[in-house]
Design a protein around this motif. Sequence first.
Motif, PDB file in Angstrom:
ATOM      1  N   MET A   1      33.921  82.219 -36.372  1.00 21.64           N
ATOM      2  CA  MET A   1      33.656  82.901 -35.113  1.00 21.64           C
ATOM      3  C   MET A   1      34.835  82.682 -34.178  1.00 21.64           C
ATOM      4  N   GLY A   2      35.365  83.757 -33.572  1.00 21.89           N
ATOM      5  CA  GLY A   2      36.469  83.648 -32.644  1.00 21.89           C
ATOM      6  C   GLY A   2      36.017  83.084 -31.310  1.00 21.89           C
ATOM      7  N   HIS A   3      36.969  83.030 -30.387  1.00 24.47           N
ATOM      8  CA  HIS A   3      36.691  82.472 -29.068  1.00 24.47           C
ATOM      9  C   HIS A   3      36.399  83.614 -28.108  1.00 24.47           C
ATOM     10  N   ALA A   4      35.238  83.605 -27.483  1.00 20.31           N
ATOM     11  CA  ALA A   4      34.864  84.662 -26.552  1.00 20.31           C
ATOM     12  C   ALA A   4      35.739  84.593 -25.306  1.00 20.31           C
ATOM     13  N   LEU A   5      36.058  85.756 -24.733  1.00 27.49           N
ATOM     14  CA  LEU A   5      36.853  85.788 -23.505  1.00 27.49           C
ATOM     15  C   LEU A   5      36.128  85.032 -22.399  1.00 27.49           C
ATOM     16  N   LEU A   6      34.865  85.387 -22.175  1.00 32.29           N
ATOM     17  CA  LEU A   6      34.044  84.682 -21.190  1.00 32.29           C
ATOM     18  C   LEU A   6      33.226  83.626 -21.925  1.00 32.29           C
ATOM     19  N   SER A   7      33.901  82.579 -22.320  1.00 32.08           N
ATOM     20  CA  SER A   7      33.255  81.559 -23.139  1.00 32.08           C
ATOM     21  C   SER A   7      32.403  80.641 -22.279  1.00 32.08           C
ATOM     22  N   PRO A   8      31.329  80.077 -22.836  1.00 32.04           N
ATOM     23  CA  PRO A   8      30.549  79.091 -22.087  1.00 32.04           C
ATOM     24  C   PRO A   8      31.386  77.897 -21.643  1.00 32.04           C
ATOM     25  N   SER A   9      32.322  77.453 -22.487  1.00 30.18           N
ATOM     26  CA  SER A   9      33.132  76.284 -22.127  1.00 30.18           C
ATOM     27  C   SER A   9      34.029  76.557 -20.927  1.00 30.18           C
ATOM     28  N   GLY A  10      34.341  77.819 -20.671  1.00 28.57           N
ATOM     29  CA  GLY A  10      35.162  78.179 -19.516  1.00 28.57           C
ATOM     30  C   GLY A  10      34.370  78.691 -18.337  1.00 28.57           C
ATOM     31  N   ALA A  11      33.044  78.607 -18.402  1.00 31.08           N
ATOM     32  CA  ALA A  11      32.203  79.204 -17.358  1.00 31.08           C
ATOM     33  C   ALA A  11      32.435  78.572 -16.001  1.00 31.08           C
ATOM     34  N   HIS A  12      32.745  77.278 -15.975  1.00 27.11           N
ATOM     35  CA  HIS A  12      32.987  76.636 -14.684  1.00 27.11           C
ATOM     36  C   HIS A  12      34.217  77.218 -14.005  1.00 27.11           C
ATOM     37  N   ILE A  13      35.111  77.853 -14.765  1.00 22.59           N
ATOM     38  CA  ILE A  13      36.270  78.523 -14.174  1.00 22.59           C
ATOM     39  C   ILE A  13      35.883  79.921 -13.713  1.00 22.59           C
ATOM     40  N   THR A  18      36.619  84.499 -10.410  1.00 19.54           N
ATOM     41  CA  THR A  18      36.349  85.582 -11.354  1.00 19.54           C
ATOM     42  C   THR A  18      37.601  86.236 -11.949  1.00 19.54           C
ATOM     43  N   PRO A  19      38.767  86.291 -11.273  1.00 18.84           N
ATOM     44  CA  PRO A  19      39.924  86.914 -11.932  1.00 18.84           C
ATOM     45  C   PRO A  19      40.689  85.997 -12.874  1.00 18.84           C
ATOM     46  N   ALA A  20      40.298  84.725 -12.962  1.00 18.98           N
ATOM     47  CA  ALA A  20      41.107  83.755 -13.698  1.00 18.98           C
ATOM     48  C   ALA A  20      41.197  84.064 -15.184  1.00 18.98           C
ATOM     49  N   VAL A  21      40.101  84.517 -15.791  1.00 19.17           N
ATOM     50  CA  VAL A  21      40.093  84.712 -17.237  1.00 19.17           C
ATOM     51  C   VAL A  21      41.049  85.818 -17.648  1.00 19.17           C
ATOM     52  N   ARG A  22      41.022  86.938 -16.954  1.00 18.45           N
ATOM     53  CA  ARG A  22      41.935  88.031 -17.287  1.00 18.45           C
ATOM     54  C   ARG A  22      43.381  87.624 -17.008  1.00 18.45           C
ATOM     55  N   ALA A  23      43.606  86.788 -15.991  1.00 19.29           N
ATOM     56  CA  ALA A  23      44.960  86.341 -15.688  1.00 19.29           C
ATOM     57  C   ALA A  23      45.515  85.466 -16.799  1.00 19.29           C
ATOM     58  N   SER A 120      29.933  87.783 -25.039  1.00 20.68           N
ATOM     59  CA  SER A 120      29.999  86.324 -25.040  1.00 20.68           C
ATOM     60  C   SER A 120      29.023  85.728 -26.037  1.00 20.68           C
ATOM     61  N   TYR A 121      29.435  84.638 -26.622  1.00 21.96           N
ATOM     62  CA  TYR A 121      28.620  83.895 -27.576  1.00 21.96           C
ATOM     63  C   TYR A 121      29.094  82.446 -27.552  1.00 21.96           C
ATOM     64  N   GLY A 122      28.338  81.602 -28.159  1.00 20.20           N
ATOM     65  CA  GLY A 122      28.717  80.197 -28.203  1.00 20.20           C
ATOM     66  C   GLY A 122      28.027  79.507 -29.364  1.00 20.20           C
ATOM     67  N   THR A 123      28.202  78.219 -29.447  1.00 23.58           N
ATOM     68  CA  THR A 123      27.581  77.412 -30.503  1.00 23.58           C
ATOM     69  C   THR A 123      26.973  76.173 -29.867  1.00 23.58           C
ATOM     70  N   GLY A 124      25.673  76.008 -30.042  1.00 17.51           N
ATOM     71  CA  GLY A 124      25.003  74.831 -29.535  1.00 17.51           C
ATOM     72  C   GLY A 124      25.155  73.673 -30.504  1.00 17.51           C
ATOM     73  N   ASP A 125      25.699  72.555 -30.042  1.00 20.83           N
ATOM     74  CA  ASP A 125      25.871  71.401 -30.927  1.00 20.83           C
ATOM     75  C   ASP A 125      24.536  71.013 -31.563  1.00 20.83           C
ATOM     76  N   CYS A 126      23.504  70.903 -30.744  1.00 21.84           N
ATOM     77  CA  CYS A 126      22.173  70.594 -31.264  1.00 21.84           C
ATOM     78  C   CYS A 126      21.126  71.196 -30.341  1.00 21.84           C
ATOM     79  N   VAL A 127      20.206  71.946 -30.917  1.00 22.79           N
ATOM     80  CA  VAL A 127      19.106  72.567 -30.193  1.00 22.79           C
ATOM     81  C   VAL A 127      17.803  72.048 -30.787  1.00 22.79           C
ATOM     82  N   ILE A 128      16.947  71.504 -29.947  1.00 22.78           N
ATOM     83  CA  ILE A 128      15.664  70.961 -30.392  1.00 22.78           C
ATOM     84  C   ILE A 128      14.553  71.801 -29.798  1.00 22.78           C
ATOM     85  N   LEU A 129      13.797  72.448 -30.666  1.00 22.46           N
ATOM     86  CA  LEU A 129      12.700  73.317 -30.245  1.00 22.46           C
ATOM     87  C   LEU A 129      11.387  72.573 -30.417  1.00 22.46           C
ATOM     88  N   SER A 130      10.613  72.504 -29.361  1.00 19.82           N
ATOM     89  CA  SER A 130       9.283  71.922 -29.445  1.00 19.82           C
ATOM     90  C   SER A 130       8.364  72.683 -28.498  1.00 19.82           C
TER      91      SER A 130
END
Length: 262
Positions: A1-13, A18-23, A120-130
Amino acid sequence: MGHALLSPSGAHIWLHCTPAVRAAEHLPNPPNAYTEEGTLAHAMGARALKLRYMPRTDTKGEEEEIRRYWDKYGSSTMWAYTGMYTGYIEGLVARARRAGGGCRVLVEQPLDLREWVPESYGTGDCVILSDGRLDIVDLKYGRGVKVEAPLNPQLMLYGLGALGVMPLHYDVRTVSMHIVQPRRLNISTYTLSRRELLLWAGETLRPRALRAWRGEGERQAGDWCRFCMAKTDCRAYTTLDSRQRRDGFNEYDFRDLTDLIQ
């Protein structure tokens, strides 16, 4: 899986500026020792969790990454640190099983976020459903910057994506997000209701993500600048005094993100 432009890891940016990602879209971002070391630690943790909770799942990818990076970064200390991460998850699973109603553990879970954030997409290290509860656990192997779970937009995005993979018979009412940062001896947890998370997604996340996707808005300087690839030619960043540029800010300013979930 490639790296999304608006990735969750970059969401704080991109939520704040808002213009930072395209820049930064066409700027090089090659792997470095920190990302490779983190890749190894994640592979070790993921393999251990898959063998315990998803025994029918292929671990060849993790094993390949361990072989690739072990001689360069591996150590008994790393085994101990990743053991802290997997041990914490074992505690969460034990609690969920004691509560009854079933429990399911998903490791390296692909998460589709396109309902809220373009492409956008991402990968959860661990998800616990209950029953009634969703836990998202994220391993942070770095030791430079302490990472906190409260109102962490990366984890909130993972929470939204995990809601999309929940079976219907799990009636999720709360979403708990956990940071495990073993090299800082840091475990941070934040819980909010499903309603609060969806309200933030609809009223704050989606409109800001659309602006970021279009590259709209004015540059905004803040704590997030330290991770921004485009800061070197950013007027807002260069107006900060030298101490702020060197040390960053002491706290995230999430006031504008939390108006809707107080």
